[in-house]
Design a protein around this motif. Structure first.
Motif, mmCIF file in Angstrom:
data_model
loop_
_atom_site.group_PDB
_atom_site.id
_atom_site.type_symbol
_atom_site.label_atom_id
_atom_site.label_comp_id
_atom_site.label_asym_id
_atom_site.label_seq_id
_atom_site.Cartn_x
_atom_site.Cartn_y
_atom_site.Cartn_z
ATOM 1 N N ALA A 132 5.231 9.914 -6.694
ATOM 2 C CA ALA A 132 6.520 10.132 -7.435
ATOM 3 C C ALA A 132 6.000 10.875 -9.133
ATOM 4 O O ALA A 132 6.614 11.390 -9.237
ATOM 5 N N LYS A 133 4.286 10.525 -8.996
ATOM 6 C CA LYS A 133 4.431 10.793 -10.544
ATOM 7 C C LYS A 133 3.350 12.335 -10.162
ATOM 8 O O LYS A 133 2.712 12.782 -11.289
ATOM 9 N N GLY A 134 3.279 12.664 -8.980
ATOM 10 C CA GLY A 134 3.051 13.432 -9.026
ATOM 11 C C GLY A 134 1.741 14.505 -8.161
ATOM 12 O O GLY A 134 1.233 15.158 -7.528
ATOM 13 N N ASP A 135 1.010 12.946 -8.069
ATOM 14 C CA ASP A 135 -0.279 12.888 -6.546
ATOM 15 C C ASP A 135 0.525 12.878 -5.410
ATOM 16 O O ASP A 135 0.954 11.664 -4.671
ATOM 17 N N PHE A 136 0.273 14.508 -5.023
ATOM 18 C CA PHE A 136 0.669 14.728 -3.259
ATOM 19 C C PHE A 136 -0.788 13.691 -2.386
ATOM 20 O O PHE A 136 -0.595 14.348 -0.959
ATOM 21 N N ASP A 137 -1.920 13.768 -3.068
ATOM 22 C CA ASP A 137 -3.315 13.559 -1.772
ATOM 23 C C ASP A 137 -2.895 11.896 -1.192
ATOM 24 O O ASP A 137 -4.443 11.577 -1.292
ATOM 25 N N ASP A 177 1.150 -1.383 0.139
ATOM 26 C CA ASP A 177 -0.203 -0.562 -0.416
ATOM 27 C C ASP A 177 1.495 1.386 -0.389
ATOM 28 O O ASP A 177 0.862 1.848 -0.802
ATOM 29 N N VAL A 178 2.158 1.418 0.885
ATOM 30 C CA VAL A 178 2.418 2.928 0.998
ATOM 31 C C VAL A 178 3.480 2.623 -0.535
ATOM 32 O O VAL A 178 3.798 3.592 -1.165
ATOM 33 N N THR A 179 3.754 1.279 -0.869
ATOM 34 C CA THR A 179 4.843 1.442 -2.272
ATOM 35 C C THR A 179 3.939 1.592 -3.336
ATOM 36 O O THR A 179 4.092 2.473 -4.270
ATOM 37 N N LYS A 180 2.753 1.940 -3.488
ATOM 38 C CA LYS A 180 1.566 1.985 -4.141
ATOM 39 C C LYS A 180 1.512 3.631 -4.122
ATOM 40 O O LYS A 180 1.332 4.104 -5.538
ATOM 41 N N LYS A 181 0.917 4.018 -3.198
ATOM 42 C CA LYS A 181 1.071 4.779 -2.362
ATOM 43 C C LYS A 181 2.476 6.205 -3.051
ATOM 44 O O LYS A 181 2.636 7.191 -3.103
ATOM 45 N N ALA A 182 3.053 5.751 -2.969
ATOM 46 C CA ALA A 182 4.363 6.242 -3.181
ATOM 47 C C ALA A 182 4.980 6.423 -4.730
ATOM 48 O O ALA A 182 5.177 7.459 -5.323
ATOM 49 N N LEU A 183 4.476 5.643 -5.219
ATOM 50 C CA LEU A 183 4.610 5.356 -6.598
ATOM 51 C C LEU A 183 3.573 6.481 -7.552
ATOM 52 O O LEU A 183 3.960 7.289 -8.257
ATOM 53 N N LYS A 184 2.622 7.050 -7.250
ATOM 54 C CA LYS A 184 1.456 7.692 -7.161
ATOM 55 C C LYS A 184 2.167 9.195 -6.860
ATOM 56 O O LYS A 184 2.180 10.402 -7.442
#
Length: 597
Positions: free
Chosen positions: A214-219, A205-212
């Motif tokens: 990295a793509k610019g979605d910080f919410d 879960d942390v990895t997927k959200k960290a990837l998001k």
């Protein structure tokens, strides 16, 4: 597959449990085997020492064969156990046996030779002899020496125990252990999967959200379900996300401010790397250099800036050694630019970036030139009357004062030149007051038609002297404005006086008053000598004259139009001029209407 921490957990748990259970299984099987073999050994020793020896004669075993056989047959042996009495003195003949069929046979033919020979020399020996399929099962052979009173071995008590049941029990135990291992490993895999999932799910879960992120979605926020290290990781991730979002917001805000400042700054900005490649520039730079944005990519630094000065070439800046410098250049548009540069160095003190700021100092240069020209003009304007006064005064002092007619003529010239100097000083003082806003204005309501008519009447004598045809055109409705009567009169007289001066005899001069909803307009036109195009932009400068020699002959100071422009603008109006050389000039004055009526 093993890249996943979940499968690593399962593999580690599997190996740990497998190794532990194998070790335990081997140890327990070995202990069981040793236990049962020791028990068999103890049983055989007991049979030999506590049972058989009680009925064996102390000598001549061969002579008591029948009795010994009967006694052996009465021994209560367990299934698989055998007892054989061997006469060591009679070539190892079997004296008696729990198995009567082998009685009277030679022991060396039936029993283990090594065990027999060891017992024959007084040693207790034992050996597990294999039999069956591939020697899978075994029989324990134990031989005990039987001695007479003198200590001589006269016989051998040979005991055998079938180990079939023991090894069957051990085999069953191994099967049980193997099944237990299989069950344990299966449970281990399930538990390892569950434990691994409980760890990898929040990590994924942390990895997927960290990837998001990295793509610019910080919410992104992870759900914290525990207080252990994984839960702490989740809380730290949420804290990091919040701080990162706040920091990026601040950076974005500062970047927007910086971009806005750079984009809208009055100076041009250019950043280039040490190779001369353009890193950044602002729109003002393109305007100052008259370059299209689409063309800038194909140009190098030296193509843009370096060509204007040798000191601004990239090689010259890099070789100079200093971090700061400036140069004044003139570009194709005629603008004068001050180019200031600063070198930014990296950790090895090599130039990594060069920042250039371009300031348009054209107006400053122009004002500086005007200041020098103004001082020169003032000096020249005052020097002429001063020179005249001094020369005439010296002439009078040298004796001309005695000639009354000559002295009166000279004194009139001195008075005229003094008045001229006084007029220059007075007008300069007035300009200074207008510049510093140190003027006492007295605004009154003025009806513009009557006001301009009165001024025309005052100048009627001047019109008549040169036979000018003066035309005064005005509307039927009154035109009301708020103005300082004396200052506005001075402004109009300055323009009309210039028209009279520069319009030949018999020429036409017109003054027209008009208005619209917002402003009143005064239009003064003549058909005089006109103004050259190159002088149009400078006629309101102080001491500027289109024809300097002719203007001075006509008594002008060169300050009238400058004073007029100040007065009109301080009334909230505007003055413009249209002219063509040889065809006359048109001055247009606009003033705000008085709407208080």
């Amino acid at each position: 597959m093993l890249r996943s921490i979940r499968w690593k957990f399962i593999t580690i748990y599997f190996l740990l449990v497998f190794i532990a259970m194998v070790i335990v299984g081997i140890f327990m099987t070995s202990q069981f085997e040793q236990y049962y073999l020791n028990k068999v050994r103890d049983d055989l020793k007991y049979i030999s020492n506590n049972t058989v020896r009680k009925f064996l004669p102390e000598e001549n075993l061969g002579q008591n064969k029948d009795n010994i056989q009967k006694d052996i047959e009465r021994i209560p042996l367990s299934i698989g156990y055998q007892v054989i009495i061997v006469d060591a003195a009679a070539d190892f003949e079997i004296v008696a046996s729990s198995n009567p069929e082998i009685a009277r046979m030679n022991a060396l033919d039936l029993l283990d030779d090594s065990v027999m020979l060891a017992a024959s020399v007084g040693k207790i020996s034992e050996k597990n002899v294999g039999f069956g399929d591939n020697g899978k099962y075994a029989v324990k052979h134990m031989a005990f020496p039987y001695k007479d009173r003198s200590g001589k071995v006269i016989g051998i008590i040979y005991c055998m125990a079938n180990l079939d049941d023991i090894y069957k029990i051990l085999d069953n135990s191994k099967i049980i252990f193997i099944r237990a291992i299989e069950l344990g490993l299966f449970v281990t895999i399930i538990l390892g999967f569950l434990v691994g999932t409980s760890i990898t799910t929040p990590i994924n879960d942390v990895t997927k959200k960290a990837l998001k992120m990295a793509k610019g979605d910080f919410d992104q926020v992870v759900e914290v379900k525990s207080d252990d290290e994984i839960g702490q990781l989740g809380r730290m991730f949420n804290y990091l996300t919040a701080k990162l979002r706040q920091t990026l917001s601040e950076i974005s805000s500062e970047k927007s401010k910086l971009d806005a400042i750079i984009t809208h700054m009055a100076d041009g900005l250019l950043a280039v790397d040490f190779m001369g490649g353009i890193v950044h520039l602002n729109p003002r730079f393109l305007d100052m250099m008259s370059i299209e944005g689409k063309d800038i990519d194909a140009m190098s630094y030296d193509d843009i800036i370096g060509r204007y000065s040798k000191n601004l070439m990239l090689s010259s800046i890099l070789e100079r050694g200093g971090d700061f410098g400036s140069e004044v250049v003139e570009v194709e548009s005629g603008a004068i630019l001050k180019v200031s540069f600063a070198c930014i160095r990296d950790a090895s003190r090599q130039v990594s970036l060069i920042i250039l700021v371009l300031q348009d100092i054209t107006e400053h240069q122009k004002l500086d030139n005007m200041r020098r020209e103004f001082v020169a003009n003032v000096s020249h304007e005052l020097r002429t009357p001063i020179t005249t006064i001094k020369s005439y005064s010296e002439t009078l002092l040298s004796g001309a004062v005695d000639d009354k007619e000559t002295s009166m003529q000279f004194l009139k010239v001195i008075e005229s030149e003094t008045d001229r100097m006084a007029l220059i000083v007075r007008e300069l003082l007035q300009l200074s007051q207008l510049d510093t806003k140190n003027v006492d204005w007295k605004f009154d309501q003025i009806e513009l038609v009557a006001f301009t008519s009165a001024i025309a009447k005052k100048l009627s004598l001047a019109f008549n002297e040169k036979n000018h045809n003066f035309i005064h055109m005005f509307p039927e409705e009154p035109v009301l404005i708020k103005a300082d009567t004396h200052k506005l009169e001075q402004a109009l007289q300055n323009i009309l006086t210039n028209c009279i001066k520069y319009t030949p005899d018999g020429g036409d001069i017109s003054l027209t008053v008009s208005s619209d909803e917002e402003k009143a307009y005064i239009r003064i036109r003549d058909n005089g000598i006109g103004i050259p195009k190159e002088a149009m932009s400078r006629i309101f400068e102080r001491f500027y004259r289109v024809d300097k020699a002719r203007s001075r002959d006509m008594g002008g100071t060169g300050l009238g139009l400058s004073i007029t422009k100040h007065i009109i603008e301080d009334h909230g109006g505007n003055i413009s001029v249209e002219s063509e050389l040889g065809s006359g000039t048109i001055f247009t004055l606009s003033l705000p209407l008085d709407k208080s009526v």
